[in-house]
Scaffold this motif. Sequence first.
Motif, PDB file in Angstrom:
ATOM      1  N   LEU A  19       0.400  -1.564  -0.364  1.00 25.13           N
ATOM      2  CA  LEU A  19       0.323   0.648  -0.287  1.00 25.13           C
ATOM      3  C   LEU A  19       0.718   1.091   0.025  1.00 25.13           C
ATOM      4  CD1 LEU A  19      -2.705  -0.844   2.864  1.00 25.13           C
ATOM      5  CD2 LEU A  19      -3.296  -0.799   0.334  1.00 25.13           C
ATOM      6  N   GLY A  20       1.725   1.380   0.319  1.00 20.66           N
ATOM      7  CA  GLY A  20       2.931   2.295   0.574  1.00 20.66           C
ATOM      8  C   GLY A  20       3.792   2.705   1.450  1.00 20.66           C
ATOM      9  N   ALA A  21       3.289   2.068   2.333  1.00 21.08           N
ATOM     10  CA  ALA A  21       3.498   2.976   3.694  1.00 21.08           C
ATOM     11  C   ALA A  21       4.563   2.189   4.558  1.00 21.08           C
ATOM     12  CB  ALA A  21       2.340   1.944   4.436  1.00 21.08           C
ATOM     13  N   GLN A  22       5.455   3.382   5.395  1.00 23.42           N
ATOM     14  CA  GLN A  22       6.066   3.488   5.657  1.00 23.42           C
ATOM     15  C   GLN A  22       6.595   1.750   6.930  1.00 23.42           C
ATOM     16  OE1 GLN A  22       9.904   4.440   5.063  1.00 23.42           O
ATOM     17  NE2 GLN A  22       8.238   5.170   3.176  1.00 23.42           N
ATOM     18  N   VAL A  23       6.930   1.065   6.363  1.00 23.32           N
ATOM     19  CA  VAL A  23       6.584   0.090   7.286  1.00 23.32           C
ATOM     20  C   VAL A  23       7.939  -0.548   8.530  1.00 23.32           C
ATOM     21  CG1 VAL A  23       5.769  -2.541   7.908  1.00 23.32           C
ATOM     22  CG2 VAL A  23       5.007  -1.166   6.496  1.00 23.32           C
ATOM     23  N   THR A  24       7.850  -0.268  10.292  1.00 22.71           N
ATOM     24  CA  THR A  24       7.970  -0.717  11.294  1.00 22.71           C
ATOM     25  C   THR A  24       8.200  -2.224  11.593  1.00 22.71           C
ATOM     26  OG1 THR A  24       8.819   1.628  11.548  1.00 22.71           O
ATOM     27  CG2 THR A  24       9.426  -0.288  13.408  1.00 22.71           C
ATOM     28  N   ALA A  25       8.737  -3.012  11.600  1.00 22.74           N
ATOM     29  CA  ALA A  25       7.872  -4.532  12.037  1.00 22.74           C
ATOM     30  C   ALA A  25       8.734  -5.004  13.885  1.00 22.74           C
ATOM     31  CB  ALA A  25       8.686  -5.639  11.270  1.00 22.74           C
ATOM     32  N   VAL A  26       8.152  -5.463  14.531  1.00 27.87           N
ATOM     33  CA  VAL A  26       9.056  -5.207  16.103  1.00 27.87           C
ATOM     34  C   VAL A  26       8.180  -6.899  16.398  1.00 27.87           C
ATOM     35  CG1 VAL A  26       8.499  -4.662  18.212  1.00 27.87           C
ATOM     36  CG2 VAL A  26       7.484  -3.775  17.012  1.00 27.87           C
ATOM     37  N   THR A  27       9.209  -7.449  16.699  1.00 27.87           N
ATOM     38  CA  THR A  27       9.120  -8.294  17.586  1.00 27.87           C
ATOM     39  C   THR A  27      10.125  -8.894  19.115  1.00 27.87           C
ATOM     40  OG1 THR A  27      11.478  -8.975  16.761  1.00 27.87           O
ATOM     41  CG2 THR A  27       9.612  -9.578  14.657  1.00 27.87           C
ATOM     42  N   THR A  54      11.388  -5.112  20.716  1.00 30.34           N
ATOM     43  CA  THR A  54       9.997  -4.433  21.432  1.00 30.34           C
ATOM     44  C   THR A  54      10.955  -3.639  22.562  1.00 30.34           C
ATOM     45  OG1 THR A  54       8.912  -6.582  21.931  1.00 30.34           O
ATOM     46  CG2 THR A  54       8.095  -4.636  23.453  1.00 30.34           C
ATOM     47  N   ASP A  55      12.142  -3.167  22.995  1.00 30.06           N
ATOM     48  CA  ASP A  55      12.238  -2.315  24.053  1.00 30.06           C
ATOM     49  C   ASP A  55      12.414  -0.793  23.159  1.00 30.06           C
ATOM     50  OD1 ASP A  55      14.910  -4.398  23.026  1.00 30.06           O
ATOM     51  OD2 ASP A  55      15.794  -3.227  23.753  1.00 30.06           O
ATOM     52  N   GLU A  56      12.926  -1.083  21.829  1.00 33.09           N
ATOM     53  CA  GLU A  56      13.411   0.309  20.777  1.00 33.09           C
ATOM     54  C   GLU A  56      12.090   0.829  20.495  1.00 33.09           C
ATOM     55  OE1 GLU A  56      17.002  -0.759  18.118  1.00 33.09           O
ATOM     56  OE2 GLU A  56      16.017  -2.789  18.157  1.00 33.09           O
ATOM     57  N   ILE A  57      10.685   0.437  20.986  1.00 33.87           N
ATOM     58  CA  ILE A  57       9.313   1.252  20.217  1.00 33.87           C
ATOM     59  C   ILE A  57       9.435   2.380  20.947  1.00 33.87           C
ATOM     60  CG2 ILE A  57       6.900   0.998  20.412  1.00 33.87           C
ATOM     61  CD1 ILE A  57       7.200  -1.915  20.796  1.00 33.87           C
ATOM     62  N   PRO A  58       9.883   2.879  21.780  1.00 28.64           N
ATOM     63  CA  PRO A  58      10.204   4.175  22.053  1.00 28.64           C
ATOM     64  C   PRO A  58      11.099   5.238  21.477  1.00 28.64           C
ATOM     65  CG  PRO A  58       9.726   2.945  24.303  1.00 28.64           C
ATOM     66  CD  PRO A  58      10.357   1.990  22.794  1.00 28.64           C
ATOM     67  N   SER A  59      11.918   4.785  20.868  1.00 31.78           N
ATOM     68  CA  SER A  59      13.272   5.820  20.294  1.00 31.78           C
ATOM     69  C   SER A  59      12.436   6.070  18.677  1.00 31.78           C
ATOM     70  CB  SER A  59      13.985   5.119  20.628  1.00 31.78           C
ATOM     71  OG  SER A  59      14.350   4.004  20.420  1.00 31.78           O
ATOM     72  N   ILE A  60      11.456   5.294  18.418  1.00 32.11           N
ATOM     73  CA  ILE A  60      11.453   5.359  17.030  1.00 32.11           C
ATOM     74  C   ILE A  60      10.209   7.035  16.816  1.00 32.11           C
ATOM     75  CG2 ILE A  60      10.531   3.024  16.274  1.00 32.11           C
ATOM     76  CD1 ILE A  60       8.021   3.083  16.220  1.00 32.11           C
ATOM     77  N   GLU A  61      10.435   6.807  15.145  1.00 31.53           N
ATOM     78  CA  GLU A  61       9.541   8.336  14.960  1.00 31.53           C
ATOM     79  C   GLU A  61       8.094   7.603  15.175  1.00 31.53           C
ATOM     80  OE1 GLU A  61      10.660  11.741  13.065  1.00 31.53           O
ATOM     81  OE2 GLU A  61      12.349  10.204  14.412  1.00 31.53           O
ATOM     82  N   PRO A  62       6.951   9.081  15.294  1.00 25.95           N
ATOM     83  CA  PRO A  62       5.664   8.787  15.760  1.00 25.95           C
ATOM     84  C   PRO A  62       5.640   8.090  14.622  1.00 25.95           C
ATOM     85  CG  PRO A  62       6.699  10.830  16.507  1.00 25.95           C
ATOM     86  CD  PRO A  62       7.694  10.742  15.423  1.00 25.95           C
ATOM     87  N   ASN A  86       2.916  -5.236  23.694  1.00 27.62           N
ATOM     88  CA  ASN A  86       4.086  -3.768  22.984  1.00 27.62           C
ATOM     89  C   ASN A  86       2.911  -2.448  23.365  1.00 27.62           C
ATOM     90  OD1 ASN A  86       5.429  -4.320  21.334  1.00 27.62           O
ATOM     91  ND2 ASN A  86       4.175  -6.511  20.843  1.00 27.62           N
ATOM     92  N   LEU A  87       1.409  -2.983  23.578  1.00 25.51           N
ATOM     93  CA  LEU A  87       0.954  -1.294  23.810  1.00 25.51           C
ATOM     94  C   LEU A  87       0.779  -0.262  24.774  1.00 25.51           C
ATOM     95  CD1 LEU A  87      -1.705   0.436  22.036  1.00 25.51           C
ATOM     96  CD2 LEU A  87      -3.254  -1.237  23.548  1.00 25.51           C
ATOM     97  N   SER A  88       1.867  -1.044  25.732  1.00 29.12           N
ATOM     98  CA  SER A  88       1.962   0.028  26.760  1.00 29.12           C
ATOM     99  C   SER A  88       3.371   0.572  26.203  1.00 29.12           C
ATOM    100  CB  SER A  88       2.742  -0.504  28.146  1.00 29.12           C
ATOM    101  OG  SER A  88       4.132  -1.618  27.391  1.00 29.12           O
ATOM    102  N   LEU A  89       3.973   0.423  25.611  1.00 29.16           N
ATOM    103  CA  LEU A  89       5.155   1.619  25.009  1.00 29.16           C
ATOM    104  C   LEU A  89       4.757   1.735  23.450  1.00 29.16           C
ATOM    105  CD1 LEU A  89       8.183  -1.408  24.806  1.00 29.16           C
ATOM    106  CD2 LEU A  89       7.888   0.570  26.126  1.00 29.16           C
ATOM    107  N   ALA A  90       3.911   1.420  22.773  1.00 26.93           N
ATOM    108  CA  ALA A  90       3.443   1.708  21.068  1.00 26.93           C
ATOM    109  C   ALA A  90       2.850   2.839  21.733  1.00 26.93           C
ATOM    110  CB  ALA A  90       2.613   0.420  20.602  1.00 26.93           C
ATOM    111  N   GLN A  91       1.889   3.041  22.465  1.00 27.10           N
ATOM    112  CA  GLN A  91       0.938   4.364  23.072  1.00 27.10           C
ATOM    113  C   GLN A  91       2.209   5.469  23.478  1.00 27.10           C
ATOM    114  OE1 GLN A  91      -0.995   4.878  26.681  1.00 27.10           O
ATOM    115  NE2 GLN A  91       0.130   2.391  27.712  1.00 27.10           N
ATOM    116  N   THR A  92       3.025   5.578  23.521  1.00 29.17           N
ATOM    117  CA  THR A  92       4.176   6.747  23.611  1.00 29.17           C
ATOM    118  C   THR A  92       4.907   6.250  21.980  1.00 29.17           C
ATOM    119  OG1 THR A  92       5.841   5.082  23.865  1.00 29.17           O
ATOM    120  CG2 THR A  92       4.566   5.471  25.917  1.00 29.17           C
ATOM    121  N   VAL A  93       4.363   6.460  21.248  1.00 22.58           N
ATOM    122  CA  VAL A  93       4.532   6.834  19.706  1.00 22.58           C
ATOM    123  C   VAL A  93       3.502   7.333  18.959  1.00 22.58           C
ATOM    124  CG1 VAL A  93       6.873   5.941  20.694  1.00 22.58           C
ATOM    125  CG2 VAL A  93       5.687   4.405  19.081  1.00 22.58           C
ATOM    126  N   LEU A  94       2.399   7.874  18.972  1.00 18.05           N
ATOM    127  CA  LEU A  94       1.659   8.124  18.311  1.00 18.05           C
ATOM    128  C   LEU A  94       1.449   9.449  17.605  1.00 18.05           C
ATOM    129  CD1 LEU A  94      -1.553   6.511  20.847  1.00 18.05           C
ATOM    130  CD2 LEU A  94      -0.268   5.477  18.231  1.00 18.05           C
TER     131      LEU A  94
END
Length: 315
Positions: A160-168, A188-196, A208-216
Amino acid sequence: MQAVVIDNGNLVIQDRPNPEPGPHDVVVAVQAAGINAADTMQRKGFYPAPAGWPADIPGLEMAGVVNAVGDRITEPLLGRRVCAVVGGGGQATHCLVPAEHLIFIPDNASWDEAGGFAETFTTAHDALVSQGHLRTGERILISGGAGGVGSAAIQIAHSLGAQVTAVTRTAEHHEQLRALGADVTITTDEIPSIEPVDVVLELVGAANLSLAQTVLAPRARVVVIGVGGGARVEIDLLGIMSRRATLTGSTLRARSREEKAQVIALVNQSLVPRWTDGELRVPIAKTFPLGDVNEAYDYFGQPGKFGKVVVRFGD
Ligand SMILES: NC(=O)c1ccc[n+]([C@@H]2O[C@H](COP(=O)([O-])OP(=O)(O)OC[C@H]3O[C@@H](n4cnc5c(N)ncnc54)[C@H](OP(=O)(O)O)[C@@H]3O)[C@@H](O)[C@H]2O)c1
């Protein structure tokens, strides 16, 4: 027919009568069937099949050849190679499917691939497009990236042309995830440092969601599809408000026949051509013969897989 049957939490293979198609149904002679987390939950007694589907035969997806059709079916479906999402009963040599739920598989698709396509790709497409409204150029975070739904979602989001960040959890499969179309792979531990990100496809849940909610990013959409890593999490409501974010979730299995038909129509229209062209593929972690179905479930339950676990019913 032969069927995998849940008997007091054990899986046994039993002879059962073949299903009879209703007027608008078909019966598929099954060649391969994927295992999903829902099967393992049903086996443990937590996730009963919806009304109208076999109560003790697991299996939400399978592939094979149409070998019987209902008396109101006018299309030439007999002999077609198909796969489908079903409410249950997919792990048997014969499976009843509403005709409008059939996915017509590419000529070059193997039975293993086709057996693991329907549930994962349908779920991923519905979550990304219909629930998450993912658009070209947006950034998406996909957790559980190496699993069946995750590996499907990475490919669909990329196409679809999205910029994909995959977490494992570990970096073990990062190279394979980049080959599927992930632009960035993180643990997983790197989630807080990614671009929104504009969309979060949450396939793991609380872990994951506990961290992902910080990068919205502003107007982000969070789509919760799986909770294997916990179903309860503390949400920073002020963060949701200030970013005007949306938190939603969905399940496929319990939807009505009509709702599922709408979802499947989109899959036939937009994913099957990409599968035929080789743009989409189904990574297979391992296949098992029917006689080894208990080993297949054990393997599915272990961490570290890449792609689908499939049980073979045909030759
Ligand atoms: N809502 C729906 O309609 C729907 C439909 C299909 C599936 N689902 C759900 O979606 C989820 C993914 O399904 P799937 O078929 O892709 O399953 P899968 O093939 O087993 O993949 C699950 C992935 O999640 C990772 N994972 C599991 N537990 C984790 C944890 N505690 N922390 C971090 N990562 C974890 C696994 O990584 P490891 O290898 O490190 O364990 C694996 O890569 C499941 O929960 C399933 O029930 C929902």
